[in-house]
Write a protein that holds these residues in place. Sequence first.
Motif, PDB file in Angstrom:
ATOM      1  N   LEU A 117       0.840  -1.216   0.000  1.00 38.97           N
ATOM      2  CA  LEU A 117       0.000   0.000   0.000  1.00 38.97           C
ATOM      3  C   LEU A 117       0.871   1.261   0.000  1.00 38.97           C
ATOM      4  O   LEU A 117       0.546   2.257  -0.648  1.00 38.97           O
ATOM      5  N   CYS A 118       1.983   1.201   0.735  1.00 39.19           N
ATOM      6  CA  CYS A 118       2.927   2.338   0.741  1.00 39.19           C
ATOM      7  C   CYS A 118       3.486   2.548  -0.664  1.00 39.19           C
ATOM      8  O   CYS A 118       3.566   3.677  -1.152  1.00 39.19           O
ATOM      9  N   GLN A 119       3.876   1.430  -1.285  1.00 38.58           N
ATOM     10  CA  GLN A 119       4.471   1.505  -2.619  1.00 38.58           C
ATOM     11  C   GLN A 119       3.472   2.109  -3.612  1.00 38.58           C
ATOM     12  O   GLN A 119       3.827   2.982  -4.416  1.00 38.58           O
ATOM     13  N   GLU A 120       2.231   1.643  -3.488  1.00 41.19           N
ATOM     14  CA  GLU A 120       1.174   2.126  -4.397  1.00 41.19           C
ATOM     15  C   GLU A 120       1.001   3.644  -4.244  1.00 41.19           C
ATOM     16  O   GLU A 120       0.931   4.378  -5.234  1.00 41.19           O
ATOM     17  N   TYR A 121       0.974   4.109  -2.998  1.00 44.66           N
ATOM     18  CA  TYR A 121       0.789   5.551  -2.765  1.00 44.66           C
ATOM     19  C   TYR A 121       2.014   6.328  -3.239  1.00 44.66           C
ATOM     20  O   TYR A 121       1.904   7.375  -3.866  1.00 44.66           O
ATOM     21  N   ASN A 122       3.176   5.755  -2.969  1.00 36.73           N
ATOM     22  CA  ASN A 122       4.408   6.426  -3.373  1.00 36.73           C
ATOM     23  C   ASN A 122       4.495   6.538  -4.906  1.00 36.73           C
ATOM     24  O   ASN A 122       4.927   7.563  -5.431  1.00 36.73           O
ATOM     25  N   ASP A 123       4.047   5.478  -5.594  1.00 29.42           N
ATOM     26  CA  ASP A 123       4.071   5.505  -7.067  1.00 29.42           C
ATOM     27  C   ASP A 123       3.159   6.611  -7.588  1.00 29.42           C
ATOM     28  O   ASP A 123       3.509   7.328  -8.529  1.00 29.42           O
ATOM     29  N   LYS A 124       1.983   6.746  -6.949  1.00 30.96           N
ATOM     30  CA  LYS A 124       1.051   7.810  -7.374  1.00 30.96           C
ATOM     31  C   LYS A 124       1.676   9.182  -7.141  1.00 30.96           C
ATOM     32  O   LYS A 124       1.570  10.083  -7.971  1.00 30.96           O
ATOM     33  N   LEU A 125       2.337   9.323  -5.993  1.00 30.26           N
ATOM     34  CA  LEU A 125       2.994  10.606  -5.691  1.00 30.26           C
ATOM     35  C   LEU A 125       4.111  10.890  -6.697  1.00 30.26           C
ATOM     36  O   LEU A 125       4.251  12.018  -7.173  1.00 30.26           O
ATOM     37  N   SER A 126       4.874   9.864  -7.007  1.00 32.38           N
ATOM     38  CA  SER A 126       6.009  10.047  -7.920  1.00 32.38           C
ATOM     39  C   SER A 126       5.532  10.440  -9.309  1.00 32.38           C
ATOM     40  O   SER A 126       6.240  11.128 -10.044  1.00 32.38           O
ATOM     41  N   ALA A 127       4.317  10.008  -9.660  1.00 35.82           N
ATOM     42  CA  ALA A 127       3.794  10.315 -10.992  1.00 35.82           C
ATOM     43  C   ALA A 127       3.128  11.696 -11.035  1.00 35.82           C
ATOM     44  O   ALA A 127       2.654  12.131 -12.080  1.00 35.82           O
ATOM     45  N   SER A 128       3.059  12.375  -9.888  1.00 36.93           N
ATOM     46  CA  SER A 128       2.393  13.687  -9.826  1.00 36.93           C
ATOM     47  C   SER A 128       3.365  14.725  -9.268  1.00 36.93           C
ATOM     48  O   SER A 128       4.397  14.375  -8.718  1.00 36.93           O
ATOM     49  N   THR A 129       2.978  15.973  -9.409  1.00 37.53           N
ATOM     50  CA  THR A 129       3.724  17.034  -8.719  1.00 37.53           C
ATOM     51  C   THR A 129       2.734  17.802  -7.860  1.00 37.53           C
ATOM     52  O   THR A 129       1.713  18.278  -8.362  1.00 37.53           O
ATOM     53  N   ILE A 130       3.000  17.876  -6.595  1.00 37.41           N
ATOM     54  CA  ILE A 130       2.133  18.659  -5.706  1.00 37.41           C
ATOM     55  C   ILE A 130       2.509  20.137  -5.867  1.00 37.41           C
ATOM     56  O   ILE A 130       3.666  20.516  -5.678  1.00 37.41           O
ATOM     57  N   ASP A 131       1.538  20.930  -6.265  1.00 43.76           N
ATOM     58  CA  ASP A 131       1.807  22.359  -6.466  1.00 43.76           C
ATOM     59  C   ASP A 131       1.933  23.078  -5.135  1.00 43.76           C
ATOM     60  O   ASP A 131       2.742  23.994  -4.990  1.00 43.76           O
ATOM     61  N   LEU A 132       1.100  22.667  -4.188  1.00 37.60           N
ATOM     62  CA  LEU A 132       1.085  23.355  -2.890  1.00 37.60           C
ATOM     63  C   LEU A 132       0.755  22.347  -1.803  1.00 37.60           C
ATOM     64  O   LEU A 132      -0.278  21.682  -1.863  1.00 37.60           O
ATOM     65  N   GLN A 133       1.656  22.232  -0.845  1.00 39.78           N
ATOM     66  CA  GLN A 133       1.445  21.303   0.265  1.00 39.78           C
ATOM     67  C   GLN A 133       1.135  22.092   1.538  1.00 39.78           C
ATOM     68  O   GLN A 133       1.900  22.978   1.922  1.00 39.78           O
ATOM     69  N   ILE A 134       0.023  21.755   2.169  1.00 42.24           N
ATOM     70  CA  ILE A 134      -0.316  22.336   3.478  1.00 42.24           C
ATOM     71  C   ILE A 134       0.237  21.419   4.561  1.00 42.24           C
ATOM     72  O   ILE A 134       0.034  20.207   4.512  1.00 42.24           O
ATOM     73  N   LEU A 135       0.888  22.008   5.548  1.00 43.25           N
ATOM     74  CA  LEU A 135       1.432  21.219   6.657  1.00 43.25           C
ATOM     75  C   LEU A 135       1.044  21.824   7.994  1.00 43.25           C
ATOM     76  O   LEU A 135       0.990  23.054   8.135  1.00 43.25           O
ATOM     77  N   GLY A 136       0.815  20.968   8.972  1.00 43.28           N
ATOM     78  CA  GLY A 136       0.831  21.389  10.370  1.00 43.28           C
ATOM     79  C   GLY A 136       2.205  21.001  10.909  1.00 43.28           C
ATOM     80  O   GLY A 136       3.073  20.529  10.183  1.00 43.28           O
ATOM     81  N   ILE A 137       2.397  21.194  12.196  1.00 42.24           N
ATOM     82  CA  ILE A 137       3.655  20.751  12.816  1.00 42.24           C
ATOM     83  C   ILE A 137       3.315  20.147  14.175  1.00 42.24           C
ATOM     84  O   ILE A 137       2.478  20.682  14.911  1.00 42.24           O
ATOM     85  N   GLY A 138       3.932  19.022  14.486  1.00 44.36           N
ATOM     86  CA  GLY A 138       3.726  18.432  15.807  1.00 44.36           C
ATOM     87  C   GLY A 138       4.563  19.178  16.836  1.00 44.36           C
ATOM     88  O   GLY A 138       5.553  19.834  16.484  1.00 44.36           O
ATOM     89  N   SER A 139       4.198  19.052  18.111  1.00 35.55           N
ATOM     90  CA  SER A 139       4.993  19.738  19.128  1.00 35.55           C
ATOM     91  C   SER A 139       6.416  19.173  19.145  1.00 35.55           C
ATOM     92  O   SER A 139       7.353  19.845  19.582  1.00 35.55           O
ATOM     93  N   ASN A 140       6.619  17.951  18.644  1.00 29.14           N
ATOM     94  CA  ASN A 140       7.966  17.375  18.561  1.00 29.14           C
ATOM     95  C   ASN A 140       8.630  17.633  17.203  1.00 29.14           C
ATOM     96  O   ASN A 140       9.660  17.057  16.888  1.00 29.14           O
ATOM     97  N   GLY A 141       7.986  18.482  16.394  1.00 26.83           N
ATOM     98  CA  GLY A 141       8.584  18.841  15.098  1.00 26.83           C
ATOM     99  C   GLY A 141       8.186  17.911  13.968  1.00 26.83           C
ATOM    100  O   GLY A 141       8.687  18.046  12.852  1.00 26.83           O
ATOM    101  N   HIS A 142       7.263  16.971  14.228  1.00 28.16           N
ATOM    102  CA  HIS A 142       6.930  16.078  13.123  1.00 28.16           C
ATOM    103  C   HIS A 142       6.141  16.811  12.044  1.00 28.16           C
ATOM    104  O   HIS A 142       5.427  17.766  12.302  1.00 28.16           O
ATOM    105  N   ILE A 143       6.317  16.347  10.810  1.00 31.75           N
ATOM    106  CA  ILE A 143       5.502  16.812   9.675  1.00 31.75           C
ATOM    107  C   ILE A 143       4.934  15.558   9.022  1.00 31.75           C
ATOM    108  O   ILE A 143       5.656  14.579   8.839  1.00 31.75           O
ATOM    109  N   GLY A 144       3.646  15.600   8.675  1.00 24.84           N
ATOM    110  CA  GLY A 144       2.977  14.335   8.397  1.00 24.84           C
ATOM    111  C   GLY A 144       3.145  13.532   9.674  1.00 24.84           C
ATOM    112  O   GLY A 144       3.092  14.079  10.783  1.00 24.84           O
TER     113      GLY A 144
END
Length: 241
Positions: free
Chosen positions: A112-139
């Motif tokens: 499932l990770c590979q499948e999602y990664n393949d879809k991401l690799s085939a696209s370009t994200i124009d704009l990514q929205i991020l929050g931030i965890g209190s420990n600095g995590h993203i996603g």
Amino acid sequence: MKIIIVQDYQELSERASQIIIALIENKPDATLGLATGSTPLGLYKVLIDKYDNNVVSFASIKTFNLDEYCGLPQEHPQSYYSFMHRHLFNHIDIMEKNINIPKGIGNDLTALCQEYNDKLSASTIDLQILGIGSNGHIGFNEPGTPFDQETFVVELTSETREANKRFFNSIDEVPQHAITMGIKNIIAAKKIILLASGIVKANAIRKLIFGKITEKFPASALKQHPDVTVIIDREAASLIK
Ligand code: PGA
């Protein structure tokens, strides 16, 4: 990194919506990277409001979400699939086929990770929205995640599970694992907007702005990206003045 300090959460949500709407005006079939959590909720409300007032259409927009809990069926109210539909997708004209959210349930999570990664690799994200965890995590890229990490299954830290338990009946119900875009996937976006609101994020924002680039603090990877805008309210900015 461009830093925009606004008065409060409403203004933060408005500012972020303006950037998204300007992008869609220019590129009606843009690809957006979206986040869950409390932080983007105000932004999603503003976007729904703008859509209701015919200011923007999402009819040709494609989206990728950052992450999904493992082990929760899509219809579980706390799955990120449900979250995104409840707080945004059900209220706008986006086409279901253009929505991408990792699947967190199945026998072969690596596939499932590979499948999602393949879809991401085939696209370009124009704009990514991020929050931030209190420990600095993203996603769900927790401290220590290599910067060249692609989509993977992550074991959530106790800090993250504790922070997210407010959405569940008890800590035991909070999933232990999630599938998340890796830092490499996030950094591949053309433009990134990181949002942070409230005093609980002040220390993470201080580290993001003044700290060094280190895998111990995943958000610091953003300092290597050419187009990052950090929008924070006064409380989240309270330790950087
Ligand atoms: P929050 O989560 O928006 O609910 O604070 C952000 C995050 O943990 O990435």
